[in-house]
Design a protein around this motif. Structure first.
Motif, short mmCIF file in Angstrom:
data_model
loop_
_atom_site.label_atom_id
_atom_site.label_comp_id
_atom_site.label_asym_id
_atom_site.label_seq_id
_atom_site.Cartn_x
_atom_site.Cartn_y
_atom_site.Cartn_z
N LEU A 196 0.81 -1.22 0.00
CA LEU A 196 0.00 0.00 0.00
C LEU A 196 0.84 1.27 0.00
O LEU A 196 0.30 2.36 -0.05
N SER A 197 2.15 1.12 0.04
CA SER A 197 2.96 2.32 0.29
C SER A 197 2.98 3.28 -0.90
O SER A 197 3.35 4.43 -0.76
N ASN A 198 2.57 2.80 -2.09
CA ASN A 198 2.54 3.71 -3.24
C ASN A 198 1.19 4.39 -3.44
O ASN A 198 0.98 5.05 -4.45
N LEU A 199 0.28 4.19 -2.51
CA LEU A 199 -1.06 4.75 -2.69
C LEU A 199 -1.24 5.99 -1.83
O LEU A 199 -0.55 6.16 -0.82
N ASP A 200 -2.19 6.85 -2.22
CA ASP A 200 -2.41 8.02 -1.37
C ASP A 200 -3.20 7.61 -0.13
O ASP A 200 -3.73 6.52 -0.03
N ALA A 201 -3.24 8.52 0.84
CA ALA A 201 -3.74 8.16 2.17
C ALA A 201 -5.16 7.60 2.12
O ALA A 201 -5.45 6.58 2.76
N ALA A 202 -6.05 8.24 1.35
CA ALA A 202 -7.44 7.81 1.34
C ALA A 202 -7.56 6.40 0.77
O ALA A 202 -8.22 5.52 1.34
N LEU A 203 -6.87 6.18 -0.35
CA LEU A 203 -6.94 4.89 -1.01
C LEU A 203 -6.30 3.81 -0.13
O LEU A 203 -6.77 2.68 -0.08
N ARG A 204 -5.25 4.19 0.56
CA ARG A 204 -4.57 3.25 1.43
C ARG A 204 -5.54 2.76 2.51
O ARG A 204 -5.63 1.57 2.78
N GLY A 205 -6.27 3.72 3.08
CA GLY A 205 -7.23 3.35 4.11
C GLY A 205 -8.28 2.39 3.59
O GLY A 205 -8.62 1.39 4.22
N GLN A 206 -8.73 2.66 2.35
CA GLN A 206 -9.76 1.83 1.75
C GLN A 206 -9.23 0.43 1.43
O GLN A 206 -9.85 -0.58 1.73
N MET A 207 -8.01 0.39 0.84
CA MET A 207 -7.42 -0.91 0.47
C MET A 207 -7.12 -1.75 1.72
O MET A 207 -7.20 -2.97 1.69
N ARG A 208 -6.75 -1.04 2.80
CA ARG A 208 -6.47 -1.73 4.05
C ARG A 208 -7.68 -2.56 4.46
O ARG A 208 -7.58 -3.74 4.75
N VAL A 209 -8.84 -1.92 4.42
CA VAL A 209 -10.07 -2.61 4.80
C VAL A 209 -10.36 -3.73 3.81
O VAL A 209 -10.70 -4.85 4.20
N GLU A 210 -10.19 -3.43 2.52
CA GLU A 210 -10.52 -4.45 1.50
C GLU A 210 -9.65 -5.68 1.63
O GLU A 210 -10.13 -6.81 1.55
N ILE A 211 -8.36 -5.46 1.81
CA ILE A 211 -7.45 -6.60 1.92
C ILE A 211 -7.82 -7.44 3.13
O ILE A 211 -7.88 -8.67 3.07
N ARG A 212 -8.09 -6.75 4.22
CA ARG A 212 -8.42 -7.47 5.45
C ARG A 212 -9.71 -8.29 5.30
O ARG A 212 -9.78 -9.45 5.68
N GLN A 213 -10.71 -7.69 4.67
CA GLN A 213 -11.97 -8.41 4.49
C GLN A 213 -11.79 -9.62 3.59
O GLN A 213 -12.28 -10.71 3.87
N LEU A 214 -11.02 -9.40 2.52
CA LEU A 214 -10.75 -10.47 1.57
C LEU A 214 -10.04 -11.63 2.27
O LEU A 214 -10.40 -12.79 2.11
N GLN A 215 -9.05 -11.27 3.07
CA GLN A 215 -8.28 -12.30 3.76
C GLN A 215 -9.17 -13.05 4.75
O GLN A 215 -9.06 -14.25 4.90
N ARG A 216 -10.08 -12.31 5.41
CA ARG A 216 -11.00 -12.97 6.36
C ARG A 216 -11.91 -13.95 5.64
O ARG A 216 -12.14 -15.06 6.10
N THR A 217 -12.40 -13.51 4.44
CA THR A 217 -13.31 -14.39 3.69
C THR A 217 -12.59 -15.64 3.23
O THR A 217 -13.11 -16.74 3.33
N LEU A 218 -11.39 -15.45 2.66
CA LEU A 218 -10.70 -16.58 2.05
C LEU A 218 -9.92 -17.39 3.07
O LEU A 218 -9.56 -18.53 2.81
N ARG A 219 -9.62 -16.79 4.20
CA ARG A 219 -8.85 -17.45 5.25
C ARG A 219 -7.55 -18.05 4.72
O ARG A 219 -7.25 -19.22 4.93
N ILE A 220 -6.81 -17.21 4.01
CA ILE A 220 -5.50 -17.67 3.53
C ILE A 220 -4.44 -17.13 4.48
O ILE A 220 -4.45 -15.95 4.83
N THR A 221 -3.55 -18.00 4.90
CA THR A 221 -2.44 -17.61 5.76
C THR A 221 -1.66 -16.48 5.09
O THR A 221 -1.27 -16.60 3.93
N SER A 222 -1.44 -15.37 5.81
CA SER A 222 -0.83 -14.21 5.16
C SER A 222 0.25 -13.58 6.02
O SER A 222 0.13 -13.51 7.24
N VAL A 223 1.29 -13.11 5.33
CA VAL A 223 2.32 -12.31 6.00
C VAL A 223 2.39 -10.98 5.26
O VAL A 223 2.51 -10.95 4.04
N PHE A 224 2.31 -9.91 6.01
CA PHE A 224 2.15 -8.59 5.44
C PHE A 224 3.25 -7.69 5.99
O PHE A 224 3.32 -7.44 7.19
#
Ligand SMILES: Nc1ncnc2c1ncn2[C@@H]1O[C@H](COP(=O)(O)OP(=O)(O)OP(=O)(O)O)[C@@H](O)[C@H]1O
Ligand SMILES: [Mg+2]
Lengths: 338, 287
Positions: free
Chosen positions: A162-190
């Motif tokens: 997310l480091s190349n994104l602007d602050a607003a988009l970063r906040g949004q992607m943060r939520v999206e990635i987290r939700q996606l990971q919760r749904t798929l339950r894939i082991t993740s290292v971030f």
């Protein structure tokens, strides 16, 4: 079950730099772990060792109970999202996402189905025919996610995606990635060097410094009981105050050389008082303010106060604390239990 | 109107005049050669190069393209054009393939002495064909490749320049692309074909233009290599037509001029076609 186990792994570059120093940590199946640390502490190197892009100098990596570090990267069931996305510039979004499947001999129809599924999940359906150069930063980021996603890997690795994104988009992607990971339950290292990102997203947090793992625990554990002075100073904003024990009017545990207390835990009502000082600077943030104070001995402290504090520069700073908010550290910077 | 725009407008006619003069300077001689190729050689000998096209244009080109001439009265310009095409394309494609693979090995594979090898290849830039022409001839002759397309092309395709350009280009490709491809299950060969070659498109087009023209214009090597008229290239053909004193005892200037014009067309065509691709590639890729 995709449980990722790192046992004592180290990486020594060119015989000298110890980029990663005997790190052991276990990521449980479906868990989302954030690797946090200052620049150059070896986060990317650690991640790349899991992916197989760097060899291990020593140690062992296991995935789902099987030895992983002897497997070539193309055979590891691990997908990675790179900081600069590393999309193939000459392929469309579809081509980018399909490439890994094609190499694995998946049939054309199956590829189409899987890519379209992933595209739907990431809201990329309209963009599948575009080349990376025709996509915005956030869209590229999603294609990179999609490329990792369609492989249905056992482990997801993210290197500061997310480091190349602007602050607003970063906040949004943060939520999206987290939700996606919760749904798929894939082991993740971030990997990230942004503590807010790490605190808000991770199930557990690994804090690294100079190649070593300083602490591994849930965000709240790390906030409330930092294991080392480094972790204490690195987590929390504004950063923790470190005072010399002589300033404190109470007995401290044996071996304490530094006492830490967070700016938000210094209050007017605290049971024990710090010596009074005066106010040098006030940072107004609206809902709150950060007061920079100077105590006797030239000791500087930060105090977090409510936005309606009405202090001015030069006023006295007279605050107190509760004993359970103190963090004591010994000469090696390790936590001393009270 | 601000000062700069004013200045810009005022100088524009002057700029255009300079450009037009430049164009005329470059294009007029070619036009005059074309125009002159429509006159019989006797007329040209007496009256010099002509500005208005002569009335035998069609005849000259027809005869050049279809009549068998040359030392053995065996070769037409059509055949020469074909030979030149084979040489130009073989030369360009060969150079691109060889130099891409060499650069790929140098940039992406760690092997002992890689950089030494690179500089060794690079230093051969200092040795043009002319310097090594005798040994090259000897090797080709010993291999029995005189008077063959293989002998004409293969000794020329090693390219230090091409290797150098591709090396620089490959080094500018972000490392993460390679890593992403590895994680996506691409081996070295797949990475080369699926990723590296397509993203080098513009480089390839640019080199193809240059190399085709260079190959097309080769003179010394074909002259040395080919004794059989079947392998005469058009550039060499122009010379031999001009020298070929016929029954008339006059060099056939009209035929020579026609050949020169014919020899110009394919390189122009290649430049036009590949320039389009080249610019398109530049606009599309964003690395
Ligand atoms: N290929 C390499 N050769 C030699 N040293 C390297 C190499 N890659 C990384 N290092 C060194 O290893 C250390 C850790 O680097 P790494 O990239 O893992 O840091 P990082 O934690 O990811 O930092 P950042 O947050 O800036 O990305 C650094 O000191 C770096 O200089
Ligand atoms: Mg990094």
């Amino acid at each position: 079950m995709a449980r990722l186990e790192l046992t004592n792994i180290s990486k020594v570059f060119a015989g000298q730099t110890r980029a990663v120093d005997r790190v052991s940590l276990t990521v449980e199946d479906g868990e989302f772990v954030a690797l946090l640390g200052p620049s150059g502490c070896g986060k990317s190197t650690l991640l790349r060792m899991i992916a197989g892009l760097e060899t291990l100098t020593e140690g062992q990596v296991d995935l789902a109970g099987m030895r992983l570090d002897t497997v070539p990267p193309s055979k590891r069931d691990v997908a990675m999202v790179f900081q600069n996305y590393a999309l193939y510039p000459h392929m469309t979004a579809f081509g980018n996402m399909a490439y890994a499947l094609k190499n694995r001999g998946v049939t054309r129809d199956a590829i189409r189905v899987r890519v379209e599924q992933a595209a739907q999940l990431l809201q990329l359906t309209e963009l599948l025919d575009r080349k990376p150069s025709q996509l915005s930063g956030g869209q590229r980021q999603r294609v990179a996610m999609g490329r990792a996603l369609v492989r249905e890997p056992q482990v997801f690795l993210f290197d500061e995606p997310l480091s190349n994104l602007d602050a607003a988009l970063r906040g949004q992607m943060r939520v999206e990635i987290r939700q996606l990971q919760r749904t798929l339950r894939i082991t993740s290292v971030f990997v990230t060097h942004d503590q807010i990102e790490a605190m808000t997203m991770a199930d557990r947090l690994a804090v690294m410094n100079q190649g070593r793992l300083e602490q591994f625990g849930t965000p709240l554990e790390i906030y409330h009981r930092p294991a080392t002075q480094f972790v204490a100073s690195f987590i929390g904003s504004p950063p923790m105050n470190f005072l010399s024990p002589s300033l404190l009017p109470i007995p401290l545990p044996e071996g304490t050389v530094t006492v830490g207390i967070r700016p938000e835990h210094l209050t007017a009502e605290g049971a024990h008082r710090l010596p009074a000082g005066h106010c040098l600077l006030i940072e107004e943030l609206g809902s709150e303010a950060i007061v920079h104070g100077q105590l006797p001995d030239n000791q500087m402290i930060l105090v977090r106060v409510a936005g309606d504090h009405r202090r001015v520069i030069g006023d006295s700073v007279d605050v107190g604390f509760d004993v359970h908010h103190l963090h004591c550290f010994d000469a090696q910077g390790l936590r001393v239990e009270q | 109107m601000n000062g700069f725009a004013y200045w810009w407008h005022r100088t524009q006619p002057v700029d255009h005049a300079i450009l037009i003069i430049g164009v005329l300077f470059l294009a007029l001689p070619i036009w005059m050669i074309f125009a002159s190729s429509g006159y019989p050689p006797e007329y040209l000998i007496q009256n010099g190069v002509q500005f208005w096209p002569g009335d035998q244009l069609i005849q000259t080109y027809d005869s050049v393209l279809h009549d068998r001439r040359g030392f053995t009265q065996q070769i037409t310009a059509t055949r020469m054009l074909m030979n030149s095409f084979i040489l130009g394309i073989g030369f360009a494609v060969g150079k691109i393939v060889v130099s891409m693979m060499a650069a790929y090995a140098i940039v992406y594979f760690r092997f002992p002495l890689a950089s030494l090898l690179f500089w060794l290849i690079f230093s051969t830039l200092l040795l043009p064909l002319e310097v090594r022409i005798i040994p090259s001839y000897k090797v080709v002759a010993d291999l029995g490749l005189l008077n063959s397309y293989t002998g004409l092309i293969v000794p020329l395709i090693a390219s230090a320049t091409g290797t150098f350009f591709f090396r620089q280009f490959f080094r500018s490709v972000p490392e993460e692309i390679l890593e992403a491809a590895r994680l996506d299950g691409a081996g070295p060969w797949k990475f080369f074909i699926d990723i590296l070659v397509p993203i080098s498109k513009t480089m390839i087009a640019a080199l193809f233009i240059i190399m085709f023209v260079v190959g097309w214009n080769q003179y010394l090597w074909p002259l040395l290599m080919t004794t059989n008229d079947d392998y005469v290239t058009i550039v060499y053909g122009i010379k031999s037509v001009m020298q070929n004193i016929d029954e008339s005892r006059i060099p056939e200037y009209n035929r020579g001029f026609a050949l020169a014009i014919l020899a110009l067309l394919p390189p122009i065509g290649v430049v036009l076609i590949f320039q389009k691709m080249f610019i398109k590639g530049l606009l599309e890729s964003d690395k």
